[in-house]
Design a protein around this motif. Structure first.
Motif, PDB file in Angstrom:
ATOM      1  N   GLY A  40       4.548 -46.673  -6.194  1.00 34.02           N
ATOM      2  CA  GLY A  40       5.070 -46.859  -4.928  1.00 34.02           C
ATOM      3  C   GLY A  40       4.115 -45.808  -4.123  1.00 34.02           C
ATOM      4  N   PRO A  41       3.782 -44.900  -4.341  1.00 33.87           N
ATOM      5  CA  PRO A  41       2.836 -44.093  -3.148  1.00 33.87           C
ATOM      6  C   PRO A  41       1.580 -44.998  -3.144  1.00 33.87           C
ATOM      7  N   TRP A  42       1.015 -45.466  -4.122  1.00 35.38           N
ATOM      8  CA  TRP A  42      -0.216 -46.372  -3.814  1.00 35.38           C
ATOM      9  C   TRP A  42      -0.011 -47.361  -3.306  1.00 35.38           C
ATOM     10  N   LEU A  43       1.205 -48.007  -3.280  1.00 32.14           N
ATOM     11  CA  LEU A  43       1.461 -49.284  -2.527  1.00 32.14           C
ATOM     12  C   LEU A  43       1.600 -49.036  -1.228  1.00 32.14           C
ATOM     13  N   TRP A  44       2.304 -47.997  -0.908  1.00 30.78           N
ATOM     14  CA  TRP A  44       2.566 -47.599   0.404  1.00 30.78           C
ATOM     15  C   TRP A  44       1.280 -47.331   1.395  1.00 30.78           C
ATOM     16  N   LEU A  45       0.296 -46.461   0.614  1.00 35.06           N
ATOM     17  CA  LEU A  45      -0.910 -46.117   1.072  1.00 35.06           C
ATOM     18  C   LEU A  45      -1.790 -47.269   1.342  1.00 35.06           C
ATOM     19  N   ARG A  46      -1.858 -48.528   0.598  1.00 32.08           N
ATOM     20  CA  ARG A  46      -2.578 -49.817   0.776  1.00 32.08           C
ATOM     21  C   ARG A  46      -1.875 -50.733   1.348  1.00 32.08           C
ATOM     22  N   ALA A  47      -0.661 -50.526   1.941  1.00 32.40           N
ATOM     23  CA  ALA A  47       0.085 -51.556   2.542  1.00 32.40           C
ATOM     24  C   ALA A  47      -0.655 -52.406   3.664  1.00 32.40           C
ATOM     25  N   GLN A  48      -1.474 -51.849   4.313  1.00 32.95           N
ATOM     26  CA  GLN A  48      -2.085 -52.634   5.356  1.00 32.95           C
ATOM     27  C   GLN A  48      -3.304 -53.515   4.818  1.00 32.95           C
ATOM     28  N   ASP A  49      -3.650 -52.800   3.806  1.00 30.72           N
ATOM     29  CA  ASP A  49      -4.780 -53.839   3.016  1.00 30.72           C
ATOM     30  C   ASP A  49      -4.017 -54.881   2.449  1.00 30.72           C
ATOM     31  N   LEU A  50      -3.002 -54.630   1.569  1.00 34.07           N
ATOM     32  CA  LEU A  50      -2.342 -55.779   0.891  1.00 34.07           C
ATOM     33  C   LEU A  50      -1.967 -56.793   1.818  1.00 34.07           C
ATOM     34  N   ASP A  51      -1.487 -56.289   2.988  1.00 30.06           N
ATOM     35  CA  ASP A  51      -1.281 -57.513   4.050  1.00 30.06           C
ATOM     36  C   ASP A  51      -2.262 -58.341   4.662  1.00 30.06           C
ATOM     37  N   ALA A  52      -3.342 -57.559   4.738  1.00 23.62           N
ATOM     38  CA  ALA A  52      -4.456 -58.525   5.094  1.00 23.62           C
ATOM     39  C   ALA A  52      -5.113 -59.478   3.955  1.00 23.62           C
ATOM     40  N   MET A  53      -4.884 -58.916   2.680  1.00 21.46           N
ATOM     41  CA  MET A  53      -5.142 -59.716   1.529  1.00 21.46           C
ATOM     42  C   MET A  53      -4.300 -60.959   1.319  1.00 21.46           C
ATOM     43  N   THR A  54      -3.156 -60.994   1.810  1.00 17.80           N
ATOM     44  CA  THR A  54      -2.404 -62.114   1.919  1.00 17.80           C
ATOM     45  C   THR A  54      -2.361 -63.166   2.638  1.00 17.80           C
ATOM     46  N   ILE A  55      -3.247 -62.834   3.820  1.00 15.45           N
ATOM     47  CA  ILE A  55      -3.918 -63.775   4.864  1.00 15.45           C
ATOM     48  C   ILE A  55      -4.902 -64.597   4.195  1.00 15.45           C
ATOM     49  N   GLY A  56      -5.867 -63.841   3.386  1.00 12.35           N
ATOM     50  CA  GLY A  56      -7.101 -64.420   2.831  1.00 12.35           C
ATOM     51  C   GLY A  56      -8.060 -63.641   2.601  1.00 12.35           C
ATOM     52  N   THR A  59     -10.540 -63.466   5.694  1.00 13.68           N
ATOM     53  CA  THR A  59      -9.912 -62.655   6.912  1.00 13.68           C
ATOM     54  C   THR A  59      -9.850 -61.137   6.448  1.00 13.68           C
ATOM     55  N   ALA A  60      -9.606 -60.823   5.322  1.00 18.60           N
ATOM     56  CA  ALA A  60      -9.600 -59.429   4.904  1.00 18.60           C
ATOM     57  C   ALA A  60     -10.927 -58.928   4.946  1.00 18.60           C
ATOM     58  N   ALA A  61     -11.989 -59.711   4.709  1.00 15.03           N
ATOM     59  CA  ALA A  61     -13.335 -59.193   4.545  1.00 15.03           C
ATOM     60  C   ALA A  61     -13.677 -58.922   6.030  1.00 15.03           C
ATOM     61  N   THR A  62     -13.172 -59.969   7.184  1.00 19.06           N
ATOM     62  CA  THR A  62     -13.525 -59.692   8.293  1.00 19.06           C
ATOM     63  C   THR A  62     -12.679 -58.370   9.155  1.00 19.06           C
ATOM     64  N   LEU A  63     -11.714 -58.028   8.388  1.00 23.34           N
ATOM     65  CA  LEU A  63     -10.996 -56.802   8.876  1.00 23.34           C
ATOM     66  C   LEU A  63     -11.475 -55.509   8.442  1.00 23.34           C
ATOM     67  N   GLY A  64     -12.478 -55.618   7.523  1.00 24.48           N
ATOM     68  CA  GLY A  64     -13.225 -54.499   6.900  1.00 24.48           C
ATOM     69  C   GLY A  64     -12.844 -53.996   5.540  1.00 24.48           C
ATOM     70  N   ILE A  65     -12.297 -55.019   4.834  1.00 26.17           N
ATOM     71  CA  ILE A  65     -11.716 -54.553   3.443  1.00 26.17           C
ATOM     72  C   ILE A  65     -12.676 -54.896   2.403  1.00 26.17           C
ATOM     73  N   PRO A  66     -13.139 -54.332   1.822  1.00 27.48           N
ATOM     74  CA  PRO A  66     -14.102 -54.466   0.741  1.00 27.48           C
ATOM     75  C   PRO A  66     -13.170 -55.407  -0.476  1.00 27.48           C
ATOM     76  N   VAL A  67     -13.292 -56.764  -0.354  1.00 24.11           N
ATOM     77  CA  VAL A  67     -12.350 -57.687  -1.171  1.00 24.11           C
ATOM     78  C   VAL A  67     -12.694 -57.757  -2.612  1.00 24.11           C
ATOM     79  N   PHE A  70     -11.358 -54.239  -3.918  1.00 28.52           N
ATOM     80  CA  PHE A  70      -9.996 -54.029  -3.760  1.00 28.52           C
ATOM     81  C   PHE A  70      -9.448 -54.776  -4.777  1.00 28.52           C
ATOM     82  N   ARG A  71     -10.005 -55.705  -5.304  1.00 23.51           N
ATOM     83  CA  ARG A  71      -9.278 -56.716  -6.417  1.00 23.51           C
ATOM     84  C   ARG A  71      -9.328 -56.166  -7.674  1.00 23.51           C
ATOM     85  N   LEU A  72     -10.336 -55.303  -7.914  1.00 23.67           N
ATOM     86  CA  LEU A  72     -10.571 -54.600  -9.181  1.00 23.67           C
ATOM     87  C   LEU A  72      -9.354 -53.545  -9.298  1.00 23.67           C
TER      88      LEU A  72
END
Length: 72
Positions: A40-56, A59-67, A70-72
């Motif tokens: 739960g705490p990990w999911l709470w901290l990574r919620a924005q990254d997870l939301d961005a990953m659902t878009i694709g 888009t997630a890479a454009t938002l600055g997430i190391p895709v 993150f998948r690892l």
């Protein structure tokens, strides 16, 4: 597949899937509570990254997430 097994088990499974909690016991919640308290705490901290990953990925890479990392 549910109905090919034991009739009592199929009745229990169907009862549970329809939302019946009459046979629920608090002792059955130990493992799910443990998993939720660890994840739960990990999911709470990574919620924005997870939301961005659902878009694709693009888009997630454009938002600055190391895709890839993150998948690892």
């Amino acid at each position: 597949m549910i109905f090919l097994g034991d009739p009592r088990a199929s009745h229990t499974a169907l009862f549970w899937m329809l939302g019946g909690l009459g046979l629920a016991q608090w002792s059955h919640l130990v493992f799910p509570a443990l998993v939720f308290s660890l994840c739960g705490p990990w999911l709470w901290l990574r919620a924005q990254d997870l939301d961005a990953m659902t878009i694709g990925d693009e888009t997630a890479a454009t938002l600055g997430i190391p895709v890839a990392r993150f998948r690892l």
